[in-house]
Design a protein around this motif. Structure first.
Motif, PDB file in Angstrom:
ATOM      1  N   LEU A 109      12.204   5.327  -2.347  1.00 16.35           N
ATOM      2  CA  LEU A 109      10.805   5.555  -2.853  1.00 16.35           C
ATOM      3  C   LEU A 109      11.311   7.026  -3.524  1.00 16.35           C
ATOM      4  O   LEU A 109      10.571   7.253  -4.930  1.00 16.35           O
ATOM      5  CB  LEU A 109       9.920   5.743  -1.883  1.00 16.35           C
ATOM      6  N   ILE A 110      11.920   7.955  -3.115  1.00 14.51           N
ATOM      7  CA  ILE A 110      12.378   8.947  -3.937  1.00 14.51           C
ATOM      8  C   ILE A 110      13.165   8.638  -5.306  1.00 14.51           C
ATOM      9  O   ILE A 110      12.783   9.462  -6.284  1.00 14.51           O
ATOM     10  CB  ILE A 110      13.306  10.063  -3.094  1.00 14.51           C
ATOM     11  N   ALA A 111      13.917   7.700  -5.165  1.00  9.12           N
ATOM     12  CA  ALA A 111      14.475   7.287  -6.482  1.00  9.12           C
ATOM     13  C   ALA A 111      13.608   6.745  -7.427  1.00  9.12           C
ATOM     14  O   ALA A 111      13.743   7.059  -8.712  1.00  9.12           O
ATOM     15  CB  ALA A 111      15.687   6.387  -6.242  1.00  9.12           C
ATOM     16  N   ALA A 112      12.672   6.176  -6.948  1.00  6.65           N
ATOM     17  CA  ALA A 112      11.767   5.358  -8.140  1.00  6.65           C
ATOM     18  C   ALA A 112      10.633   6.374  -8.588  1.00  6.65           C
ATOM     19  O   ALA A 112      10.422   6.349  -9.660  1.00  6.65           O
ATOM     20  CB  ALA A 112      10.805   4.087  -7.109  1.00  6.65           C
ATOM     21  N   PHE A 113      10.196   7.354  -7.613  1.00  3.24           N
ATOM     22  CA  PHE A 113       9.021   8.184  -7.974  1.00  3.24           C
ATOM     23  C   PHE A 113       9.512   9.543  -8.023  1.00  3.24           C
ATOM     24  O   PHE A 113       8.566  10.563  -8.568  1.00  3.24           O
ATOM     25  CB  PHE A 113       7.884   8.164  -6.817  1.00  3.24           C
ATOM     26  N   SER A 130       0.797  -1.312   0.083  1.00  2.00           N
ATOM     27  CA  SER A 130      -0.026  -0.101   0.117  1.00  2.00           C
ATOM     28  C   SER A 130       1.096   1.455   0.071  1.00  2.00           C
ATOM     29  O   SER A 130       0.560   2.321  -0.665  1.00  2.00           O
ATOM     30  CB  SER A 130      -0.871   0.161   1.273  1.00  2.00           C
ATOM     31  N   LEU A 131       1.937   1.108   0.641  1.00  4.95           N
ATOM     32  CA  LEU A 131       2.970   2.311   0.743  1.00  4.95           C
ATOM     33  C   LEU A 131       3.551   2.642  -0.687  1.00  4.95           C
ATOM     34  O   LEU A 131       3.417   3.694  -1.174  1.00  4.95           O
ATOM     35  CB  LEU A 131       4.060   2.107   1.719  1.00  4.95           C
ATOM     36  N   VAL A 132       3.826   1.760  -1.654  1.00  2.00           N
ATOM     37  CA  VAL A 132       4.305   1.992  -2.819  1.00  2.00           C
ATOM     38  C   VAL A 132       3.125   2.314  -3.873  1.00  2.00           C
ATOM     39  O   VAL A 132       3.520   2.949  -4.695  1.00  2.00           O
ATOM     40  CB  VAL A 132       4.956   0.508  -3.381  1.00  2.00           C
ATOM     41  N   LEU A 133       1.931   1.688  -3.455  1.00  2.00           N
ATOM     42  CA  LEU A 133       0.770   2.046  -4.462  1.00  2.00           C
ATOM     43  C   LEU A 133       0.502   3.744  -4.130  1.00  2.00           C
ATOM     44  O   LEU A 133       0.168   4.219  -5.259  1.00  2.00           O
ATOM     45  CB  LEU A 133      -0.362   1.104  -4.106  1.00  2.00           C
ATOM     46  N   ALA A 145      -2.548  10.417   1.394  1.00  2.00           N
ATOM     47  CA  ALA A 145      -1.208  10.473   2.002  1.00  2.00           C
ATOM     48  C   ALA A 145      -1.590  10.018   3.567  1.00  2.00           C
ATOM     49  O   ALA A 145      -1.017   9.434   4.330  1.00  2.00           O
ATOM     50  CB  ALA A 145      -0.669  11.888   2.090  1.00  2.00           C
ATOM     51  N   LEU A 146      -2.668  10.661   3.995  1.00  2.00           N
ATOM     52  CA  LEU A 146      -3.300  10.449   5.405  1.00  2.00           C
ATOM     53  C   LEU A 146      -3.757   8.925   5.458  1.00  2.00           C
ATOM     54  O   LEU A 146      -3.710   8.326   6.395  1.00  2.00           O
ATOM     55  CB  LEU A 146      -4.493  11.477   5.560  1.00  2.00           C
ATOM     56  N   SER A 147      -4.357   8.276   4.308  1.00  2.00           N
ATOM     57  CA  SER A 147      -4.850   7.080   4.430  1.00  2.00           C
ATOM     58  C   SER A 147      -3.477   6.021   4.426  1.00  2.00           C
ATOM     59  O   SER A 147      -3.784   5.035   5.315  1.00  2.00           O
ATOM     60  CB  SER A 147      -5.595   6.700   3.324  1.00  2.00           C
ATOM     61  N   VAL A 148      -2.718   6.400   3.960  1.00  2.00           N
ATOM     62  CA  VAL A 148      -1.145   5.455   4.006  1.00  2.00           C
ATOM     63  C   VAL A 148      -0.765   5.909   5.321  1.00  2.00           C
ATOM     64  O   VAL A 148      -0.123   4.716   6.001  1.00  2.00           O
ATOM     65  CB  VAL A 148      -0.313   5.914   2.760  1.00  2.00           C
ATOM     66  N   GLY A 149      -0.830   6.665   6.096  1.00  2.00           N
ATOM     67  CA  GLY A 149      -0.252   7.215   7.212  1.00  2.00           C
ATOM     68  C   GLY A 149      -1.089   6.644   8.258  1.00  2.00           C
ATOM     69  O   GLY A 149      -0.601   6.130   9.365  1.00  2.00           O
ATOM     70  N   LEU A 176       8.178  -0.374  11.407  1.00  2.00           N
ATOM     71  CA  LEU A 176       8.587   1.158  11.948  1.00  2.00           C
ATOM     72  C   LEU A 176       9.244   1.870  10.958  1.00  2.00           C
ATOM     73  O   LEU A 176       8.831   3.233  11.037  1.00  2.00           O
ATOM     74  CB  LEU A 176       9.265   1.022  13.355  1.00  2.00           C
ATOM     75  N   ALA A 177       9.625   1.347   9.974  1.00  2.00           N
ATOM     76  CA  ALA A 177      10.265   2.364   8.729  1.00  2.00           C
ATOM     77  C   ALA A 177       9.597   3.193   8.310  1.00  2.00           C
ATOM     78  O   ALA A 177       9.869   4.141   7.885  1.00  2.00           O
ATOM     79  CB  ALA A 177      11.225   1.218   7.964  1.00  2.00           C
ATOM     80  N   GLN A 178       8.397   2.878   8.088  1.00  2.00           N
ATOM     81  CA  GLN A 178       7.421   3.536   7.070  1.00  2.00           C
ATOM     82  C   GLN A 178       7.245   5.135   7.836  1.00  2.00           C
ATOM     83  O   GLN A 178       7.167   6.060   7.070  1.00  2.00           O
ATOM     84  CB  GLN A 178       6.157   3.178   6.883  1.00  2.00           C
TER      85      GLN A 178
END
Length: 404
Positions: free
Chosen positions: A253-257, A103-106, A134-138, A167-169
């Motif tokens: 994620l920054i590198a990918a998107f 879900s984070l990647v999506l 962003a709030l939903s993923v949060g 916890l990394a997310q």
């Protein structure tokens, strides 16, 4: 659990624990709804399902808690060992993690995509939809901190590492150290940054807990390494290696998107750990352990944590609301936690109360009289916010108690 045990007692929630996977998969569930609404021409309304996380937390779960009420089932002593060792329950928590990261990647993709025609969206998402996304993923990251909490208390090395990964997310890897070795030692005392104080608003508690938690985790881990004649700046530092996981994750994620994903990462992380801090504020609000004659605090007992047995939120949070038993037995797995009659009880589940923490007058009206009732009206036994201590004592006609 062996056959003899199941003849005596059945866990009526055994398969209901899979409902805990709704939070990390809610975004995937929302996508066909969004696409269908767009095809019907309901483009404005189709932005609302991107807010599925806040809707779940502030609307759906409170309504379901109100409807279904308390659980009322505790496992009897004779099945506790078998229930504790039933691996099915730990697999329910393990399953949360791949769903969380999918879900984070999506979410990162949807936030940065410029062509979402397959979803019925012309161009990119509106900022209203992006903020909801962003709030939903949060939200799932915040619930993920609770999953990490369950795993981080266990002695199995794999589960401790899975806790850090979860916890990394939210960039909250230090929680792994501070919660286990800080909060559980100092809970319900003025020294604990994660225990809410009587008369302290959530908005004062929030920075105190966040900053205090980081400071406490670093000091605890530095002291541990010092006892091993090692410095803190090494990969065996559990604060540093947990934070490094967030750096690697966010960097990937920054590198990918691209840099356009940075606002998404910041919003989801801050909202995610703000949900944790709301729950921290609720769990021990105003409760205080007595100081013994030797200057030490009394042992933590079920009366030092607020308990809630509302079944729906407990299913989503792996019995976190049976918090009194958790502090009495920190390594006990979630399926064996009990609702304890001697603990103070909240009027509803956490989901119903999180929103109220944002509104101090309503929160105090709901909870302050309950704190006082728990201590028989004796305000001197309450964990009071220092800056308001003289005012609150005077209001209740009480004097500062003599030092032990």
């Amino acid at each position: 659990m062996n056959a003899g045990d199941t003849q005596v007692w059945q866990d009526k929630k055994r398969y209901l624990w899979l409902l805990g996977l709704i939070a990390p998969t809610a975004l995937f569930i929302a996508l066909p709804i969004i696409a269908g609404m767009n095809r019907l021409g309901w483009h404005v309304a189709a932005q609302l399902p991107f807010w599925i996380g806040p809707i779940l937390i502030y609307v759906l779960l409170p309504a379901l808690d109100l409807h279904f009420g308390a659980d009322g089932q505790n496992a009897p002593d004779e099945v506790m060992a078998a229930l504790e060792n039933d691996r099915y329950y730990r697999y329910c928590t393990y399953a949360y993690i791949p769903c969380q990261y999918a879900s984070l990647v999506l979410g990162a993709y949807l936030f940065t995509a410029t062509d979402l025609s397959w979803l019925g969206v012309e161009g990119s998402l509106s900022w209203f939809a992006k903020i909801g996304l962003a709030l939903s993923v949060g939200a799932l990251g915040g619930v993920g901190i609770n999953t990490a909490h369950e795993l981080g208390h266990k002695k199995v090395r794999l589960e401790r590492w899975l806790s850090k990964i979860t916890l990394a997310q939210t960039g909250y890897g230090h929680f792994y150290v501070e919660h286990n070795r800080g909060h559980h030692v100092r809970v319900a005392t003025p020294e604990d940054p994660a225990s809410g104080r009587f008369g302290e608003s959530f908005w004062r508690f929030f920075p105190r807990s966040v900053i205090g938690g980081v400071r406490s985790a670093w000091e605890l881990e530095t002291a541990r390494l010092h006892r091993l004649d090692k410095g803190p700046w090494r990969m065996s530092n559990d604060v540093l290696n947990a934070w490094l996981m967030s750096v690697v994750l966010f960097g990937a994620l920054i590198a990918a998107f691209g840099p356009a994903v940075i606002p998404f990462l910041v919003i989801q992380a801050v909202y995610g750990f703000s949900l944790l801090e709301s729950v921290n504020y609720i769990e021990h609000y105003g409760l205080l352990r007595r100081t013994r004659a030797n200057g030490r605090y009394e042992r933590c007992t079920p009366e030092h944590s607020w308990n809630s047995d509302h079944i729906v939120t407990n299913l989503f949070l792996y019995h976190l609301q049976r918090h009194s038993d958790h502090h009495a037995n920190p390594t006990r797995r979630y399926q064996t936690l009990r609702s304890m009659s001697e603990s103070p009880n909240l009027p509803s589940g956490y989901a119903s109360l999180i929103g109220l923490t944002y509104l101090p007058p309503l929160w105090r009206r709901l909870m302050d009289h309950r704190v006082l009732a728990h201590y028989g009206g004796d305000i001197t036994r309450v964990n009071i916010a220092p800056r308001r201590r003289a005012e609150i004592l005077a209001r209740h006609g009480a004097a500062e108690p003599a030092a032990a």
